[in-house]
Scaffold this active site. Sequence first.
Site: not given
Length: 471
Positions: A169, A202, A244, A278, A378
């Site tokens: 996906k 999602g 991750e 990231c 972040e």
Amino acid sequence: MHQINEIYINGQFVTPHGEELFDLFNPATAQPIGQIRLADEQDAHAAIKAAKQAFPEFSRTPKATRVAHLKRMHAAVAGVEAELTQAIIEEYGAPVSRAVWMAKHAASVLLDAARVLQDYDFTRRIGIAEVIMQPLGVAGLITPWNSNAGFICGKLAAALAAGCTAVIKPSEMSALQTSVVTRALHQAGLPAGVFNIVTGRGETVGAVLSTHADIAKVSFTGSTAVGKHILRAGAETLKRITLELGGKSPVLVLDDTDLKKAIPMALQAGFMNSGQACIAGTRILVPAHRLAEVERLIIKEVANIRAGDPQDPNTSVGPMVSLKQWQRVQAYIQMGIEEGAHLLAGGPGLPDECTAGWFIKPTVFSRVTNQMTIAREEIFGPVLSVITYKDEAEALAIANDTPYGLQAYILSTDVKKAHTLASQIDAGRVLINTLAHEPLAPFGGFKQSGIGREYGTFGLEAFLEPKSILS
Ligand code: NAP
Ligand code: MG
């Protein structure tokens, strides 16, 4: 205008059952560039069924057969490198130099996996046991928009090397890249159903992958919030899960460093992939007594960092992927100002040369404390924080005082000391005086940066289950 009306199930390009249309934009202009028809839950079920049917035979293929598959996949993706580069620039806005690297990376991860597989022994003897590494089953692979082609190929390479079959996906914002990669992978001629690619939301397709009983493994790259959600959703069927997730990587600039070299490298680590990385080094830790020198150098260096047209080879910071991401990053810049950080470069609004597009001024805050929101969360844009420390013990404490632990950077001429510090930092990767990538070494996070590792032998074993046979 691009029209993408196909997904890939059981070796064929098919029209999705899903009917929702999703607009694609060029983030450098904020103009629509096409539409994609999204897959829905029913499409996800069809893809899982195909992958499940393909699994028994594929899981028993000899290693040499899978090595050959991976090499053909590599050749096929390498063959569309130029087209993939353009797709990455058009729908994601990566500066051309970065986009070229991203397209090459998407191909090279397939070859890397072929090499790992070639050298990997699926059986070993431990005491009186013969231990066999057995493929897990059908893998659900979920990718983000900041490196979509690379993660489709990287996750698929590891899954197939292990003998798993897969349902992918991809991020729907990356539909052009997915389309180029899917057509190339189809050319590689793998057995039908071994991999299936269903672009959808999602909350629909992703949710099916993380709950379906026939999915044995999920490998996900994206936000920490969604990663936690997938872990909870997968708990019911005890899926093996690799996550991750995000990062807030520290860049330790040690007192012995030549700042004229260290500061440009620190900024490069922070602004890589337009800050949508990231692994970006977003907390620059510097000795307090050298702050004035650091600030002067940063102002000088950032003035030469070009944010703008991604097709221009002089550009190093492209736009944010979407209006939502642009607004989010703008809100963090505002928050930094309100929290009392010192704005050294950049700031709110568009860069001077840009009149349209989701561009951010390369922004650096100084005199940031590690407790400020801009140092803890972040941001996922070109917004960096300079934090001072008085000695190395404090630098280390600040580096580790974060919920994340994906990557860290140490800039020092004292290599021995740098290695000692590296051993004390809680991060999956520590880069000393380099921004290099090692594609065969494990990659992944400590703490809330994730679970498990990708790449190399560790990445392969994430799709395998050990079985001990005693006789
Ligand atoms: P995200 O929601 O985590 O998206 C990553 C992938 O997960 C997309 O394919 C997404 O599909 C899918 N997804 C979303 N909800 C899901 C669910 N319930 N079940 C299964 N899959 C699901 O990330 P985002 O919203 O695009 O970005 C938000 C923030 O995440 C960024 O600002 C950044 O901080 C972080 N991020 C980190 C990375 C990384 O490399 N670690 C990458 C991307 C983003 P949809 O596209 O349909 O949502
Ligand atoms: Mg999302």
